[in-house]
Design a protein around this motif. Structure first.
Motif, PDB file in Angstrom:
ATOM      1  N   VAL A 111       0.809  -1.258  -0.038  1.00 17.03           N
ATOM      2  CA  VAL A 111       0.088   0.210   0.081  1.00 17.03           C
ATOM      3  C   VAL A 111       1.010   1.124  -0.061  1.00 17.03           C
ATOM      4  N   GLY A 112       1.648   1.497   1.018  1.00 19.65           N
ATOM      5  CA  GLY A 112       2.647   2.484   1.026  1.00 19.65           C
ATOM      6  C   GLY A 112       1.671   3.727   1.810  1.00 19.65           C
ATOM      7  N   GLY A 113       2.337   4.875   1.883  1.00 19.76           N
ATOM      8  CA  GLY A 113       2.294   6.065   2.661  1.00 19.76           C
ATOM      9  C   GLY A 113       1.051   6.620   2.174  1.00 19.76           C
ATOM     10  N   ASP A 114       0.109   6.617   0.987  1.00 19.87           N
ATOM     11  CA  ASP A 114      -1.278   7.008   0.736  1.00 19.87           C
ATOM     12  C   ASP A 114      -2.311   6.164   1.269  1.00 19.87           C
ATOM     13  N   ALA A 115      -1.946   5.451   2.411  1.00 19.72           N
ATOM     14  CA  ALA A 115      -3.106   4.443   2.930  1.00 19.72           C
ATOM     15  C   ALA A 115      -4.274   5.128   3.439  1.00 19.72           C
ATOM     16  N   VAL A 116      -5.272   4.601   3.593  1.00 18.96           N
ATOM     17  CA  VAL A 116      -6.691   5.132   4.572  1.00 18.96           C
ATOM     18  C   VAL A 116      -6.764   3.883   5.327  1.00 18.96           C
ATOM     19  N   GLY A 117      -7.627   4.482   6.299  1.00 19.90           N
ATOM     20  CA  GLY A 117      -8.099   3.230   7.422  1.00 19.90           C
ATOM     21  C   GLY A 117      -8.030   3.633   8.792  1.00 19.90           C
ATOM     22  N   ASN A 118      -7.454   4.696   8.779  1.00 17.45           N
ATOM     23  CA  ASN A 118      -7.314   5.634  10.390  1.00 17.45           C
ATOM     24  C   ASN A 118      -7.345   7.080  10.262  1.00 17.45           C
ATOM     25  N   GLY A 119      -8.366   7.670  10.621  1.00 16.09           N
ATOM     26  CA  GLY A 119      -8.541   9.076  10.174  1.00 16.09           C
ATOM     27  C   GLY A 119      -7.512   9.971  10.894  1.00 16.09           C
ATOM     28  N   MET A 120      -7.213   9.648  12.054  1.00 10.37           N
ATOM     29  CA  MET A 120      -6.337  10.391  12.649  1.00 10.37           C
ATOM     30  C   MET A 120      -4.830  10.416  11.984  1.00 10.37           C
ATOM     31  N   GLN A 121      -4.521   9.191  11.623  1.00 11.28           N
ATOM     32  CA  GLN A 121      -3.256   9.026  10.845  1.00 11.28           C
ATOM     33  C   GLN A 121      -3.312   9.795   9.400  1.00 11.28           C
ATOM     34  N   TYR A 122      -4.407   9.637   8.900  1.00 12.52           N
ATOM     35  CA  TYR A 122      -4.546  10.254   7.552  1.00 12.52           C
ATOM     36  C   TYR A 122      -4.526  11.805   7.697  1.00 12.52           C
ATOM     37  N   LEU A 123      -5.002  12.309   8.728  1.00 15.74           N
ATOM     38  CA  LEU A 123      -4.927  13.860   8.657  1.00 15.74           C
ATOM     39  C   LEU A 123      -3.502  14.193   9.374  1.00 15.74           C
ATOM     40  N   PHE A 124      -2.959  13.518   9.946  1.00 19.01           N
ATOM     41  CA  PHE A 124      -1.582  13.976  10.468  1.00 19.01           C
ATOM     42  C   PHE A 124      -0.683  13.563   9.315  1.00 19.01           C
ATOM     43  N   GLY A 125      -0.635  12.668   8.664  1.00 19.17           N
ATOM     44  CA  GLY A 125       0.524  12.353   7.527  1.00 19.17           C
ATOM     45  C   GLY A 125       0.222  12.917   6.165  1.00 19.17           C
ATOM     46  N   ASN A 126      -1.230  12.953   5.895  1.00 17.10           N
ATOM     47  CA  ASN A 126      -1.354  13.201   4.384  1.00 17.10           C
ATOM     48  C   ASN A 126      -2.008  14.394   4.085  1.00 17.10           C
ATOM     49  N   LYS A 127      -2.767  15.118   5.106  1.00 15.63           N
ATOM     50  CA  LYS A 127      -3.561  16.296   5.035  1.00 15.63           C
ATOM     51  C   LYS A 127      -2.583  17.482   5.476  1.00 15.63           C
ATOM     52  N   LEU A 128      -2.145  17.281   7.107  1.00 17.36           N
ATOM     53  CA  LEU A 128      -1.117  18.266   7.261  1.00 17.36           C
ATOM     54  C   LEU A 128       0.190  18.089   7.169  1.00 17.36           C
ATOM     55  N   LYS A 129       0.626  16.874   6.861  1.00 18.63           N
ATOM     56  CA  LYS A 129       1.917  16.123   6.131  1.00 18.63           C
ATOM     57  C   LYS A 129       2.997  16.382   7.403  1.00 18.63           C
ATOM     58  N   LEU A 130       2.303  16.170   8.646  1.00 14.51           N
ATOM     59  CA  LEU A 130       3.242  16.117   9.747  1.00 14.51           C
ATOM     60  C   LEU A 130       4.416  15.123   9.773  1.00 14.51           C
ATOM     61  N   GLU A 131       4.097  14.067   9.012  1.00 15.61           N
ATOM     62  CA  GLU A 131       4.881  12.888   8.658  1.00 15.61           C
ATOM     63  C   GLU A 131       4.711  12.720   7.138  1.00 15.61           C
ATOM     64  N   ALA A 132       5.606  11.914   6.415  1.00 15.46           N
ATOM     65  CA  ALA A 132       5.644  11.558   4.994  1.00 15.46           C
ATOM     66  C   ALA A 132       4.702  10.605   4.744  1.00 15.46           C
ATOM     67  N   GLY A 133       3.299  11.030   4.672  1.00 16.00           N
ATOM     68  CA  GLY A 133       2.249   9.933   4.695  1.00 16.00           C
ATOM     69  C   GLY A 133       2.104   9.350   5.936  1.00 16.00           C
ATOM     70  N   ASN A 134       1.347   8.011   5.709  1.00 13.99           N
ATOM     71  CA  ASN A 134       0.953   7.350   7.045  1.00 13.99           C
ATOM     72  C   ASN A 134       1.244   5.786   6.851  1.00 13.99           C
ATOM     73  N   ALA A 135       1.320   5.204   7.966  1.00  8.30           N
ATOM     74  CA  ALA A 135       1.820   3.939   7.644  1.00  8.30           C
ATOM     75  C   ALA A 135       0.782   2.687   8.385  1.00  8.30           C
ATOM     76  N   ILE A 136      -0.536   3.096   8.100  1.00  6.67           N
ATOM     77  CA  ILE A 136      -1.485   2.145   8.836  1.00  6.67           C
ATOM     78  C   ILE A 136      -1.118   0.818   8.251  1.00  6.67           C
ATOM     79  N   PRO A 137      -1.022   0.349   7.016  1.00  2.75           N
ATOM     80  CA  PRO A 137      -0.735  -1.087   6.689  1.00  2.75           C
ATOM     81  C   PRO A 137       0.403  -1.563   7.336  1.00  2.75           C
ATOM     82  N   LEU A 138       1.205  -0.684   7.538  1.00  2.08           N
ATOM     83  CA  LEU A 138       2.569  -1.287   8.394  1.00  2.08           C
ATOM     84  C   LEU A 138       2.058  -1.615   9.750  1.00  2.08           C
ATOM     85  N   HIS A 139       1.136  -0.829  10.368  1.00  5.95           N
ATOM     86  CA  HIS A 139       0.710  -1.285  11.752  1.00  5.95           C
ATOM     87  C   HIS A 139       0.190  -2.444  11.665  1.00  5.95           C
ATOM     88  N   TRP A 140      -0.672  -2.618  10.750  1.00  2.00           N
ATOM     89  CA  TRP A 140      -1.473  -3.864  10.773  1.00  2.00           C
ATOM     90  C   TRP A 140      -0.493  -4.991  10.547  1.00  2.00           C
TER      91      TRP A 140
END
Ligand SMILES: NC(=O)c1ccc[n+]([C@@H]2O[C@H](COP(=O)([O-])OP(=O)(O)OC[C@H]3O[C@@H](n4cnc5c(N)ncnc54)[C@H](O)[C@@H]3O)[C@@H](O)[C@H]2O)c1
Ligand SMILES: [Zn+2]
Ligand SMILES: [Zn+2]
Length: 381
Positions: free
Chosen positions: A254-283
């Protein structure tokens, strides 16, 4: 010539551009006959990749006909049909000598990590790509592979990335006979990883996504058990279905454009506080059994903060990851295509004139019209 032109996030269009020229004796110019859009291009399209410059021509999955070669290129001639691996690799450096073509030390001025990649921002070398009528191919005496006469060009173009990447994802998983393999992501790469998992001896293959038409495709093509992550608690489900142990191997496609967790998506992808988000890696980390392997081909930015690294340590996991070393896999994958073990072109759902590239990006990004893999066809192809 007509070529892709990046104008900023969510804006790619076809523009007239100057013809590429031979700039080095090891260069070739290829007239592109087919060029795909990849999930990796979506990271560029969504504005997630640092130093993606307006005006760049995207496209790292292309095949075509050699038009011209530089004076040092002796193994190719005008008229040859070639597929061009997405990694730009010199073939001679410390890393290329080990077959780590995704980590060539010569092709990217920012060579601390990734090799040059066609049309993939200045972070990956700043090369123009193949979503165009013509492309400059550096190190042409090493990279391009002659397309066998019997091979359908639609299969050939998928050997530039999707097939080797799926194959390497399965290979890095260290799959042993009878293993339960979970693939996150039912895009072209995840589908191919699941297909290839069987070639390595998997006993059970599970694919997770939330786009039902892709899951349906994976169910029959891979074939695989498929689950929509919106309908299950992924980690709990994986434990339950493996006698409480966890899967033997988890693959992140999947990689950093993942969806599935609203908070991580907000931080990583919308606010870009990290480079995308790692939800699939968590799972993946939390679903794999103790001592298991997590194989990562999904593309992430250099910094991902919210990765449960403590669980990796405490569970004794092995994480393996890379950009696929396409050229290393080609001889055996061409055999697999020939003997029918892999049918790459079945993934192609859309054939779009290069001039309509904006529509193709939109359809693929928004997962419209049951799109799995779009291929762009230049006018003169
Ligand atoms: N390492 C390499 O060499 C290499 C090569 C090619 C592509 N890639 C990367 O592989 C990834 C997949 O590429 P693709 O072309 O299949 O992309 P894609 O965008 O078509 O597919 C990604 C799929 O993941 C799904 N998804 C989103 N969030 C998810 C989640 N939390 N769990 C499970 N699925 C989720 C999406 O719905 C989508 O179907 C991308 O990150 C791409 O950059 C890596
Ligand atoms: Zn790709
Ligand atoms: Zn090299």
């Amino acid at each position: 010539m007509l070529a892709a032109d990046y104008r900023g996030p969510y804006r790619v269009r076809a523009e007239e551009k100057p013809m590429p020229k031979i700039e080095h004796p090891r260069d070739a110019i290829v007239r592109v006959t087919r060029s795909c859009i990849c999930g990796s291009d979506l990271h560029l399209y969504h504005g997630m990749v640092p130093d993606t410059r307006v005006g760049q021509t995207f496209g790292h999955e292309f095949c075509g006909v050699v038009e011209e070669v530089g004076s040092a290129v002796e193994n190719l001639k005008k008229g040859d049909h070639v597929l061009v691996p997405f990694n730009i690799a010199c073939g001679q450096c410390h890393f290329c000598k080990q077959g780590l073509y995704g980590n060539c030390h010569e092709s990217n001025p920012q060579a601390t990590a990734v090799a040059g990649i066609y049309g993939y921002s200045h972070t990956a070398g700043g090369y123009d790509g193949g979503q165009a009528e013509y492309a400059r191919v550096p190190y042409a005496d090493f990279g391009p592979h002659l397309i066998p006469d019997w091979m359908d060009p639609d299969d050939a173009v998928l050997l530039t990335d999707v097939v080797p990447t799926g194959y390497q994802a399965a290979e890095m998983g260290g799959i042993r006979n009878g293993d339960t393999v979970v693939v996150f992501g039912a895009g072209p790469v995840g589908i191919m990883a699941a297909r290839c998992a069987w070639l390595f001896g998997a006993g059970r293959v599970i694919v997770i996504d939330h786009v039902d038409y892709r899951l349906e495709f994976a169910r029959t093509y891979c074939p695989a058990e498929v689950y929509n992550f919106r309908e299950i608690d992924v980690v709990v489900f994986m434990k339950k279905t493996t006698d409480g142990l966890g899967a033997d191997v988890c693959i992140d496609a999947v990689g950093g454009d993942a969806v599935g967790n609203g908070m991580q998506y907000l931080f990583g992808n919308k606010l870009k506080l990290e480079a995308g988000n790692a939800i699939p890696l968590h799972w993946a980390i939390n679903s794999v059994k103790k001592g298991g392997i997590v194989s990562i081909v999904g593309v992430y930015g250099p910094t991902g903060n919210m990765v449960p690294i403590g669980n990796v340590v405490n569970k004794g996991l092995t994480l393996r990851a890379n950009q696929a070393a396409v050229k290393r896999h080609l001889p055996k994958l061409i055999e697999h295509v020939k003997n029918g073990h892999i049918d790459p072109k079945a993934l192609i759902t859309h054939r779009v004139p290069l001039a309509d590239i904006s529509d193709a990006y939109h359809i693929f990004s928004a997962k419209l019209d049951n799109c799995i893999k779009p291929v762009l066809i230049p006018n003169q192809a």
